[in-house]
Design a protein around this motif. Sequence first.
Motif, PDB file in Angstrom:
ATOM      1  N   GLY A  13       0.835  -1.186   0.000  1.00  0.00           N
ATOM      2  CA  GLY A  13       0.000   0.000   0.000  1.00  0.00           C
ATOM      3  C   GLY A  13       0.874   1.240   0.000  1.00  0.00           C
ATOM      4  O   GLY A  13       1.986   1.229  -0.536  1.00  0.00           O
ATOM      5  N   LEU A  14       0.359   2.312   0.609  1.00  0.00           N
ATOM      6  CA  LEU A  14       1.115   3.567   0.652  1.00  0.00           C
ATOM      7  C   LEU A  14       2.498   3.356   1.275  1.00  0.00           C
ATOM      8  O   LEU A  14       3.517   3.757   0.706  1.00  0.00           O
ATOM      9  CB  LEU A  14       0.335   4.612   1.474  1.00  0.00           C
ATOM     10  N   ILE A  15       2.523   2.731   2.451  1.00  0.00           N
ATOM     11  CA  ILE A  15       3.788   2.621   3.195  1.00  0.00           C
ATOM     12  C   ILE A  15       4.680   1.526   2.602  1.00  0.00           C
ATOM     13  O   ILE A  15       5.863   1.755   2.325  1.00  0.00           O
ATOM     14  CB  ILE A  15       3.509   2.366   4.700  1.00  0.00           C
ATOM     15  N   ASP A  36       0.964  -9.198  -1.674  1.00  0.00           N
ATOM     16  CA  ASP A  36      -0.234  -8.515  -1.178  1.00  0.00           C
ATOM     17  C   ASP A  36      -1.426  -9.434  -1.413  1.00  0.00           C
ATOM     18  O   ASP A  36      -1.501 -10.117  -2.448  1.00  0.00           O
ATOM     19  CB  ASP A  36      -0.439  -7.190  -1.945  1.00  0.00           C
ATOM     20  N   LEU A  37      -2.335  -9.451  -0.451  1.00  0.00           N
ATOM     21  CA  LEU A  37      -3.556 -10.265  -0.602  1.00  0.00           C
ATOM     22  C   LEU A  37      -4.340  -9.808  -1.818  1.00  0.00           C
ATOM     23  O   LEU A  37      -5.006 -10.601  -2.479  1.00  0.00           O
ATOM     24  CB  LEU A  37      -4.454 -10.066   0.627  1.00  0.00           C
ATOM     25  N   ALA A  71       3.966  -4.375   6.097  1.00  0.00           N
ATOM     26  CA  ALA A  71       3.325  -3.054   5.971  1.00  0.00           C
ATOM     27  C   ALA A  71       1.834  -3.243   5.727  1.00  0.00           C
ATOM     28  O   ALA A  71       1.251  -2.615   4.854  1.00  0.00           O
ATOM     29  CB  ALA A  71       3.987  -2.255   4.861  1.00  0.00           C
ATOM     30  N   VAL A  72       1.244  -4.135   6.508  1.00  0.00           N
ATOM     31  CA  VAL A  72      -0.195  -4.412   6.421  1.00  0.00           C
ATOM     32  C   VAL A  72      -0.900  -3.657   7.557  1.00  0.00           C
ATOM     33  O   VAL A  72      -0.243  -3.201   8.492  1.00  0.00           O
ATOM     34  CB  VAL A  72      -0.471  -5.935   6.538  1.00  0.00           C
ATOM     35  N   ALA A 101       5.956  -1.696   9.927  1.00  0.00           N
ATOM     36  CA  ALA A 101       5.771  -0.240   9.836  1.00  0.00           C
ATOM     37  C   ALA A 101       4.502   0.181  10.554  1.00  0.00           C
ATOM     38  O   ALA A 101       4.009   1.289  10.361  1.00  0.00           O
ATOM     39  CB  ALA A 101       5.701   0.173   8.366  1.00  0.00           C
ATOM     40  N   SER A 103       1.470   1.319  13.100  1.00  0.00           N
ATOM     41  CA  SER A 103       1.361   2.545  13.890  1.00  0.00           C
ATOM     42  C   SER A 103       1.337   2.303  15.397  1.00  0.00           C
ATOM     43  O   SER A 103       1.562   3.234  16.162  1.00  0.00           O
ATOM     44  CB  SER A 103       0.087   3.298  13.493  1.00  0.00           C
ATOM     45  N   PRO A 128       7.403   4.439  10.642  1.00  0.00           N
ATOM     46  CA  PRO A 128       7.786   5.696   9.972  1.00  0.00           C
ATOM     47  C   PRO A 128       6.816   6.816  10.335  1.00  0.00           C
ATOM     48  O   PRO A 128       5.595   6.616  10.291  1.00  0.00           O
ATOM     49  CB  PRO A 128       7.654   5.334   8.481  1.00  0.00           C
ATOM     50  N   ALA A 130       5.704   9.271   8.804  1.00  0.00           N
ATOM     51  CA  ALA A 130       5.454   9.869   7.487  1.00  0.00           C
ATOM     52  C   ALA A 130       4.269   9.134   6.909  1.00  0.00           C
ATOM     53  O   ALA A 130       4.037   7.976   7.236  1.00  0.00           O
ATOM     54  CB  ALA A 130       6.670   9.673   6.580  1.00  0.00           C
ATOM     55  N   GLY A 131       3.561   9.790   6.059  1.00  0.00           N
ATOM     56  CA  GLY A 131       2.406   9.132   5.443  1.00  0.00           C
ATOM     57  C   GLY A 131       1.502  10.191   4.869  1.00  0.00           C
ATOM     58  O   GLY A 131       1.937  11.311   4.609  1.00  0.00           O
ATOM     59  N   SER A 132       0.265   9.819   4.656  1.00  0.00           N
ATOM     60  CA  SER A 132      -0.693  10.811   4.180  1.00  0.00           C
ATOM     61  C   SER A 132      -2.085  10.216   4.343  1.00  0.00           C
ATOM     62  O   SER A 132      -2.234   9.081   4.798  1.00  0.00           O
ATOM     63  CB  SER A 132      -0.430  11.176   2.713  1.00  0.00           C
ATOM     64  N   GLY A 136      -3.044   2.909  -0.554  1.00  0.00           N
ATOM     65  CA  GLY A 136      -2.907   2.106  -1.763  1.00  0.00           C
ATOM     66  C   GLY A 136      -1.599   2.372  -2.489  1.00  0.00           C
ATOM     67  O   GLY A 136      -0.974   3.418  -2.316  1.00  0.00           O
ATOM     68  N   MET A 237      -7.336   1.239   8.346  1.00  0.00           N
ATOM     69  CA  MET A 237      -6.104   1.533   9.077  1.00  0.00           C
ATOM     70  C   MET A 237      -6.418   2.148  10.436  1.00  0.00           C
ATOM     71  O   MET A 237      -5.867   1.746  11.469  1.00  0.00           O
ATOM     72  CB  MET A 237      -5.220   2.501   8.267  1.00  0.00           C
TER      73      MET A 237
END
Length: 290
Positions: A13-15, A36-37, A71-72, A101, A103, A128, A130-132, A136, A237
């Motif tokens: 995904g994003l991360i 990825d699933l 990173a799931v 990664a 949270s 990390p 960082a993100g937004s 995806g 998330m």
Amino acid sequence: MKTVDTLLVVGLGLIGGSFAAAVKSAGACRQVYGYDLDKASLEEAKALGIIDHGCQSLAEGLAAADVIMLAVPMLAMKPVLEELVQCSLDGSLGKKVITDAGSSKRALLDAALEVFGEMPDYLVPGHPIAGSEKSGVGAAKANLFQAHDVILTPLENTDALALETVKMLWESCGAVVTDMDLYHHDEVLAKTSHLPHFLAFSLVDTLAGNPDNQDIFRFAAGGFRDFTRIAGSDPIMWHDVALGNNQAVLEALDEFTEGLQVLRQAIIEKDSQSLLGIFSRAQSARQHFS
Ligand code: NAD
């Protein structure tokens, strides 16, 4: 720079996508495998050149990997760890470095304790900063972590070489890596990241749910847009963060609710001194960070 041979990123995904892209473009590993699933995400990651090879199963990725990045979403960490154990009945898992990664670090620790009975020394928890609000693989960017903090929360038994390898990979992404106590991480992030997200979700949901508020989104000004941008974040998330960092999030919400009550009371009492005190202290504190 030391390099890794094969990195497996689970969750593109994003991360995960950004991590794969950053490590690959830095040349910090020979090849990046992805799993990825969601087959469409896997295909897209391959088409975007973010990964060298898309694995059809976790077992396929595990067999090739030296380092595995999870990173799931937080609540998917445990099933993925369980599957990794099932795929490595020959004990090969113990020769790999695993990191994540997610949270909430307490949620990863709990998942690992349930799966392994103890925290494996080769599992290095990380996060990390960082993100937004986007999610995806389509939102992944190789420079997402550039000049951003990454917090690693090793335990006493964490293997020094595993820690060094994970640190090297994050530094290759341009990140600034810091070690922190695992529980302290969750308390800090509950206040600086999780609480603001829950406030934004709650504000938008409350206002949007009231039919009398039809006009608010049409006339929303900059302040409303700035404050609520993160309410556009991925519900799964944040569901997982709310449950995964449950205790620290509740404490942060209680602390905030207390502060809100003080503000409310000052408004009821038209107490200018209290109001100006709250706003001036907040303004001054806010001006001290960019
Ligand atoms: P995302 O939704 O963009 O990507 C998650 C990916 O994981 C998806 O492609 C999904 O298909 C895949 N996935 C889900 N379950 C899976 C499973 N069992 N096996 C394999 N793949 C699976 O999410 P994201 O924003 O990249 O977040 C990933 C992790 O990073 C989360 O744990 C989150 O807490 C953490 N994180 C997110 C941010 C952020 O700003 N988005 C910042 C820091 C950390």
